[in-house]
Design a protein around this motif. Structure first.
Motif, short mmCIF file in Angstrom:
data_model
loop_
_atom_site.label_atom_id
_atom_site.label_comp_id
_atom_site.label_asym_id
_atom_site.label_seq_id
_atom_site.Cartn_x
_atom_site.Cartn_y
_atom_site.Cartn_z
N GLY A 290 -7.96 15.48 -8.66
CA GLY A 290 -6.89 15.77 -7.29
C GLY A 290 -8.16 17.01 -5.97
N ASN A 291 -8.24 15.29 -6.08
CA ASN A 291 -9.45 15.36 -4.57
C ASN A 291 -9.20 15.53 -3.14
OD1 ASN A 291 -11.72 16.63 -5.87
ND2 ASN A 291 -12.72 14.69 -6.40
N GLY A 292 -7.39 15.09 -3.52
CA GLY A 292 -7.14 14.13 -1.68
C GLY A 292 -5.45 13.38 -2.38
N ILE A 293 -5.47 13.22 -0.57
CA ILE A 293 -4.43 12.49 -0.68
C ILE A 293 -5.06 10.84 -0.40
CG2 ILE A 293 -2.39 11.67 0.43
CD1 ILE A 293 -1.46 14.30 0.59
N ALA A 294 -4.44 10.38 -1.33
CA ALA A 294 -5.66 8.21 -1.13
C ALA A 294 -4.30 7.63 -0.38
CB ALA A 294 -5.60 7.86 -1.94
N PHE A 295 -4.84 6.28 0.80
CA PHE A 295 -4.30 5.49 1.05
C PHE A 295 -4.89 4.53 0.74
CE2 PHE A 295 -3.69 2.33 4.24
CZ PHE A 295 -2.88 3.15 5.37
N ILE A 296 -4.07 3.92 -0.13
CA ILE A 296 -4.47 3.04 -1.23
C ILE A 296 -3.64 1.28 -1.28
CG2 ILE A 296 -3.67 3.85 -3.47
CD1 ILE A 296 -6.87 2.73 -3.32
N SER A 297 -4.45 0.36 -2.23
CA SER A 297 -3.59 -0.81 -2.56
C SER A 297 -2.88 -0.50 -4.00
CB SER A 297 -4.17 -1.69 -2.77
OG SER A 297 -4.72 -2.08 -1.18
N GLY B 101 1.86 8.97 -15.00
CA GLY B 101 2.36 10.32 -14.46
C GLY B 101 0.05 11.04 -13.80
N SER B 102 0.03 10.50 -13.88
CA SER B 102 -1.82 11.22 -13.11
C SER B 102 -1.81 11.04 -11.49
CB SER B 102 -2.91 10.39 -13.87
OG SER B 102 -2.89 9.05 -13.54
N LEU B 103 -1.12 9.88 -10.63
CA LEU B 103 -1.01 10.23 -9.62
C LEU B 103 0.81 10.60 -9.81
CD1 LEU B 103 -3.54 8.08 -8.27
CD2 LEU B 103 -3.57 10.30 -8.09
N CYS B 104 0.87 10.90 -8.52
CA CYS B 104 2.32 10.89 -7.58
C CYS B 104 2.13 10.06 -6.37
CB CYS B 104 3.08 11.77 -7.89
SG CYS B 104 2.70 12.69 -9.10
N GLN B 105 3.49 9.11 -5.92
CA GLN B 105 3.34 8.83 -5.03
C GLN B 105 3.91 10.15 -4.23
OE1 GLN B 105 5.84 5.51 -4.63
NE2 GLN B 105 5.73 4.94 -2.11
N VAL B 106 3.37 9.72 -2.88
CA VAL B 106 3.36 10.52 -1.41
C VAL B 106 4.35 10.43 -0.44
CG1 VAL B 106 2.70 12.22 -0.13
CG2 VAL B 106 1.50 12.13 -2.13
N LEU B 107 5.12 10.63 0.44
CA LEU B 107 6.29 10.69 1.77
C LEU B 107 6.29 8.94 1.19
CD1 LEU B 107 3.47 10.94 4.02
CD2 LEU B 107 5.66 12.14 3.38
N ARG C 42 0.67 -1.51 0.29
CA ARG C 42 0.31 0.24 -0.10
C ARG C 42 0.76 1.37 -0.46
NH1 ARG C 42 -3.65 -0.82 5.10
NH2 ARG C 42 -1.14 -1.01 5.64
N LEU C 43 -0.22 2.46 -0.55
CA LEU C 43 1.07 3.72 -0.60
C LEU C 43 0.19 4.80 0.11
CD1 LEU C 43 0.67 4.42 -3.70
CD2 LEU C 43 2.25 2.76 -4.24
N LEU C 44 0.39 5.89 -0.32
CA LEU C 44 0.20 7.29 -0.14
C LEU C 44 0.42 7.49 -1.49
CD1 LEU C 44 0.54 9.37 2.71
CD2 LEU C 44 -1.39 7.85 2.21
N CYS C 45 -0.69 8.21 -2.10
CA CYS C 45 -0.83 8.71 -3.86
C CYS C 45 -1.52 10.18 -3.99
CB CYS C 45 -0.18 8.10 -4.84
SG CYS C 45 -2.49 7.43 -4.71
N ALA C 46 -0.83 11.38 -4.51
CA ALA C 46 -1.89 12.30 -4.88
C ALA C 46 -1.63 12.87 -6.39
CB ALA C 46 -1.82 13.13 -3.78
N ALA C 47 -2.52 13.56 -6.91
CA ALA C 47 -2.57 14.35 -8.52
C ALA C 47 -1.41 15.20 -8.36
CB ALA C 47 -3.36 14.36 -9.25
N PRO C 48 -0.03 15.40 -9.22
CA PRO C 48 -0.08 16.73 -9.31
C PRO C 48 -0.34 17.83 -8.94
CG PRO C 48 0.47 14.85 -11.11
CD PRO C 48 -0.48 14.88 -10.38
#
Length: 294
Positions: free
Chosen positions: A231-238, A249-255, A163-169
């Motif tokens: 672009g609605n937020g940061i997702a905690f997702i599989s 590139g429509s999502l970027c990994q966060v942290l 799992r990871l965090l991701c969000a749109a640029p």
């Protein structure tokens, strides 16, 4: 064998909602089905159906006996198959609980390939996103990734789920990227309902736990993916749900320096069904398809 044919008549009647349709399914007369069900009711001392001229409905007792009867008939069918020639095709009925997103994205292909190779195995696949006790809820295999324990079952590990965090640029450009998991309390978060709003991370100094206030929660992971891409937020997702979006590139990994602990996808099987040939064959297919990780 009278008890077995009576159980088969009960199951066919429950599935067909009537003696006539059950008779056609079993290739016997309506009166024979009715007689077999009546014999079963007399044997166990309770009524299994509410009978009327328009329809037949299971009584409360009938509903309670349904899953057990299905399992007993499946066990006998498997035993008889094992007593025959070794090269006989598998013949069984498997009732399977599986998570929605995982089935759509990964398991549907596994189930389809398995049934193509084993046409005499009937699969009843129920998509449920909560833990279930396969013994009490009548499943031969329950697939999930939650650390729940039940009695009378065997757990078969299938694979780790990353799992990871991701969000749109666009979101990160507007709100900035968090530098530490604690910064997430100031961000818009998208949370998977079954795992809840308490997010855990493995940092250089040990485990970090953050309680977020999600703007959106859903028990369907793909809903969160679409919202994150918008672009609605940061997702905690599989990870398997966002691999394509990350590549495109429509999502970027966060942290990424704070990895999220893996979940283990496992299959929970009632002990009495663990050695059934069809169960073992499907477990092997699942392990092969999901190796090494999601």
């Amino acid at each position: 064998m009278d008890t077995l044919v009576n159980l088969q008549a009960f199951l066919a009647t429950a599935e067909s909602s009537g003696f006539s349709a059950a008779g056609r399914k079993l290739n016997v007369s309506t009166s024979v089905v009715a007689k077999r069900v009546t014999q079963l009711e007399e044997q166990i001392g309770t009524t299994l159906f509410h009978r009327s001229t328009r329809q037949m409905r299971l009584t409360k007792a009938g509903q309670q006996y349904l899953h057990r009867a299905r399992s007993v008939v499946a066990d006998v069918s498997d035993l008889l198959a094992r007593m025959g020639e070794k090269d006989h095709d598998l013949a069984d009925q498997l009732r399977i609980k599986a998570p929605t997103s995982l089935t759509i994205f990964r398991l549907a292909d596994v189930f389809s390939a398995f049934q193509a190779q084993n046409p005499q195995v009937r699969l009843d696949i129920v998509l449920i996103d909560r833990p279930v006790d396969p013994v009490t809820e009548g499943f031969d295999i329950a697939i999930g990734a939650f650390p729940h324990a039940f009695g009378g079952v065997i757990d078969e590990p299938l694979c780790p789920m990353r799992r990871l965090l991701c969000a749109a640029p666009d979101y990160l450009a507007r709100h900035g990227a968090p530098a530490h998991p604690r910064d997430l309390v100031d961000h818009t978060c998208l949370s998977f309902l079954p795992t809840g709003p308490e997010w855990q991370f493995d940092g250089p100094r040990g485990r970090v736990t953050v309680q977020v206030q999600p703007r959106m929660s859903s028990n369907e992971g793909y809903v969160l993916v679409k919202s994150a891409i918008a672009g609605n937020g940061i997702a905690f997702i599989s990870r398997y749900l966002v691999e394509d979006a990350l590549r495109q590139g429509s999502l970027c990994q966060v942290l990424p320096e704070y990895p999220i602990p893996d979940l283990w996808v496992k299959a929970t099987v009632p002990e009495r069904r663990a050695n059934a040939a069809a169960v073992q064959a499907l477990l092997a297919a699942l392990k092969q398809a999901l190796t090494p990780t999601l």
